[in-house]
Design a protein around this motif. Structure first.
Motif, PDB file in Angstrom:
ATOM      1  N   ILE A 120       0.843  -1.203   0.000  1.00 24.15           N
ATOM      2  CA  ILE A 120       0.000   0.000   0.000  1.00 24.15           C
ATOM      3  C   ILE A 120       0.878   1.253   0.000  1.00 24.15           C
ATOM      4  O   ILE A 120       1.890   1.295   0.705  1.00 24.15           O
ATOM      5  N   GLN A 121       0.512   2.224  -0.798  1.00 24.09           N
ATOM      6  CA  GLN A 121       1.275   3.475  -0.899  1.00 24.09           C
ATOM      7  C   GLN A 121       1.320   4.176   0.465  1.00 24.09           C
ATOM      8  O   GLN A 121       0.370   4.124   1.235  1.00 24.09           O
ATOM      9  N   ASN A 122       2.440   4.807   0.775  1.00 21.34           N
ATOM     10  CA  ASN A 122       2.681   5.412   2.083  1.00 21.34           C
ATOM     11  C   ASN A 122       1.538   6.311   2.548  1.00 21.34           C
ATOM     12  O   ASN A 122       1.037   6.188   3.674  1.00 21.34           O
ATOM     13  N   PHE A 123       1.095   7.240   1.690  1.00 19.44           N
ATOM     14  CA  PHE A 123       0.049   8.184   2.089  1.00 19.44           C
ATOM     15  C   PHE A 123      -1.305   7.493   2.253  1.00 19.44           C
ATOM     16  O   PHE A 123      -2.115   7.893   3.089  1.00 19.44           O
ATOM     17  N   HIS A 124      -1.554   6.463   1.456  1.00 21.78           N
ATOM     18  CA  HIS A 124      -2.784   5.673   1.645  1.00 21.78           C
ATOM     19  C   HIS A 124      -2.727   4.918   2.977  1.00 21.78           C
ATOM     20  O   HIS A 124      -3.739   4.760   3.667  1.00 21.78           O
ATOM     21  N   PHE A 125      -1.516   4.454   3.339  1.00 20.73           N
ATOM     22  CA  PHE A 125      -1.352   3.714   4.596  1.00 20.73           C
ATOM     23  C   PHE A 125      -1.695   4.584   5.803  1.00 20.73           C
ATOM     24  O   PHE A 125      -2.447   4.167   6.694  1.00 20.73           O
ATOM     25  N   VAL A 126      -1.155   5.817   5.849  1.00 23.67           N
ATOM     26  CA  VAL A 126      -1.431   6.662   7.017  1.00 23.67           C
ATOM     27  C   VAL A 126      -2.910   7.048   7.076  1.00 23.67           C
ATOM     28  O   VAL A 126      -3.481   7.200   8.162  1.00 23.67           O
ATOM     29  N   ALA A 127      -3.548   7.168   5.902  1.00 27.77           N
ATOM     30  CA  ALA A 127      -4.992   7.449   5.882  1.00 27.77           C
ATOM     31  C   ALA A 127      -5.768   6.258   6.443  1.00 27.77           C
ATOM     32  O   ALA A 127      -6.760   6.433   7.163  1.00 27.77           O
ATOM     33  N   LEU A 128      -5.303   5.047   6.122  1.00 25.31           N
ATOM     34  CA  LEU A 128      -5.951   3.836   6.643  1.00 25.31           C
ATOM     35  C   LEU A 128      -5.831   3.781   8.168  1.00 25.31           C
ATOM     36  O   LEU A 128      -6.799   3.459   8.872  1.00 25.31           O
TER      37      LEU A 128
END
Length: 531
Positions: A465-473
């Motif tokens: 998962i892309q870094n920015f998508h991960f922190v949003a998750l």
């Protein structure tokens, strides 16, 4: 040339110091209200100037232009998406912050949850600012100045190590004097004056850069040349292989911007000091207008540098310094040096002032000495500030040799940005979520993001998962956890957000129309440059 550079540098720096002293010399620097909140006297020009300059420093001037050198216009997301976050601050967060009468974000968490939640948040902020933020501001500032100006020629110091230590200590000591002797209003006034200089300096670089591209044909010809020769660099939509893919604007990039502009103590402390809600809203929205200009001086120079120097083996993070050094006339180099020192100072002294505020009001007054007088609290803050400043000046030069300081900073920031934002939002929007939910989210969120960023085999998550998508998750999971606990183990009574009565909460009549205009302009900018 060196004498002219030095004279213009000393003149501008001295002028800022003199005007700041004249404006603030009669201020109250002994009470907590006067020292940490500028006596709740800040009007919208000072709020806007201080917000803008606290945000801008060399790691952004150099880093964002370096990112533009590599990826082009798509990295403007860090400037343009910030405008939406500022509208959210003006219309949603600021009225609630001022209603509470707080001086720090952790104080809000004490009002909403309990003292332990405040203590946890205070410690997270203090560690983040002391270990990450302050040393990196000083180090990147010293390196940035050395790259943009012939500091070895100016000073006669040939050793890179001695020059780095000297620059860090000079900048650090000046910033400490502003922050620790003057308090928040001194910081805000000096920031505003430096902000005017930075905007002028930033646009001057663009002017001479486009002139260099256009040659004898002028600035507009330079812009046309860029459009014809590097059209892919002028595309606002980031590809999947770039630093800011377009889809991340709606997930992690938006959330990091939202925290930075609405919940980050270093940034929003000057909004807590607003004279009235209306003044605060005007200042925040004026900042949003200035941020729309950000791509012009924080992104476009990187694209100009790519056009001029792509075939000269110039590294991305060297691009801005290379451009400044080559296109700026000698008689302006001292002014630009003063502006850059002002940018470094404003970030450093704002972070230092916020750190002392967090320590004094959050730890010293709440834990170490609950019966402390106003003078004792301010004095404890100043002592802690000096200790922290000296520690930062010692740590900063030791960061030399880091591969990607900017990337390291973004990673470290996300560890605490996301959990604190989740807790503040849920706290303001719900009435029954208990304190245990906030505590688990603050500690658990930092640990989860830290594990995935730095500890194998958890790091494999970022391959999926892309870094920015991960922190949003992670943000979504933390919010869900708190909402579930609010149903399973709710507070005994509904939380009521009481008015502290410390600030006039009459909103500015133009706030909502101005906010709508700013958001429309954000969309228009993206559409205008969509490839």
């Amino acid at each position: 040339m060196h004498a002219l550079t030095l004279l213009s540098f000393l003149f501008f720096t001295g002028l800022v110091a003199l005007i700041t002293w004249l404006v603030t010399r009669r201020d109250d620097h002994n009470s907590t209200r006067g020292y940490f909140l500028a006596g709740r006297s800040l009007t919208f020009p000072l709020i806007a100037g201080s917000l803008l300059m606290t945000n801008l420093s060399t790691e952004q001037m150099v880093g964002l232009n370096g990112a533009a050198f590599t990826d082009g216009l798509s990295v403007m997301a860090w400037e343009v998406v910030a405008v939406i976050a500022l509208v959210a601050l003006a219309l949603f967060f600021l009225p609630r912050f001022l209603r509470s009468g707080i001086a720090t974000v952790p104080q809000l968490l004490r009002i909403r949850f309990d003292e332990t939640t405040q203590l946890i948040c205070n410690i997270i902020f203090l560690i983040a600012y002391a270990v990450i933020l302050l040393p990196i501001i000083l180090y990147s500032g010293a390196v940035g100045l050395a790259g943009m100006l012939d500091l070895q020629g100016l000073t006669g110091i040939q050793s890179d190590t001695v020059l780095l230590w000297s620059t860090v200590w000079v900048v650090g000591l000046i910033g400490s004097v502003y922050a620790l002797f003057g308090g928040l209003r001194t910081v805000a006034v000096s920031d505003t004056l430096n902000g005017v200089g930075l905007l002028i300096g930033g646009f001057v670089i663009v002017y001479f850069g486009l002139q260099a591209v256009g040659g004898d044909s002028g600035v507009m010809a330079g812009w046309d040349t860029l459009k014809q020769n590097v059209p892919d660099k002028l595309n606002s939509i980031g590809g999947e292989d770039q630093q800011v893919p377009f889809a991340t604007l709606f997930t992690g990039v938006f959330l990091i911007n939202l925290f930075y502009w609405t919940t980050n103590q270093q940034i929003i402390q000057r909004t807590f000091a607003a004279k009235t809600l209306a003044e605060g809203q005007k200042g925040v929205l004026l900042t949003g207008l200035f941020k729309l200009l950000g791509p012009l001086y924080l992104v476009l120079p990187g694209i100009i540098a790519f056009y001029l120097y792509a075939d000269q083996d110039v590294r991305a993070d060297e691009a801005y310094g290379h451009l400044v050094f080559n296109v700026l006339p000698p008689y302006l180099t001292g002014f630009f040096a003063a502006v850059m020192v002002g940018a470094i100072l404003s970030s450093f002294n704002s972070a230092l002032n916020s750190t002392t505020t967090l320590f004094s009001l959050g730890l010293y007054k709440e834990v170490f000495n609950k019966h402390a007088t106003e003078e004792q609290v301010v004095r404890a803050g100043k002592i802690f500030g000096w200790v922290l400043a000296f520690a930062s000046m010692i740590i900063a030069p030791l960061l030399a040799g880091q591969e990607s300081l900017f990337g390291y900073l973004q990673k470290m920031n996300a560890m605490y940005f996301i959990p604190i934002l989740a807790v503040v939002l849920v706290g303001l929007l719900t009435k029954r979520v208990p304190a245990i939910g906030a505590k688990i989210s603050l500690v658990g969120g930092c640990l989860v993001i830290g594990l995935v960023y730095f500890v194998p085999p958890f790091t494999a998550v970022l391959d999926v998962i892309q870094n920015f998508h991960f922190v949003a998750l992670v943000f979504v999971l933390l919010v869900a956890l708190m909402l579930i606990l609010g149903k399973v183990r709710p507070r005994a009574t509904d939380w009521v957000h009481e008015d502290s009565g410390q600030v006039d909460l009459t909103p500015w009549k133009g706030a909502i129309p101005a906010g709508i205009v700013l958001i429309v302009l954000v969309i228009a900018i993206y559409l205008a440059f969509a490839g």
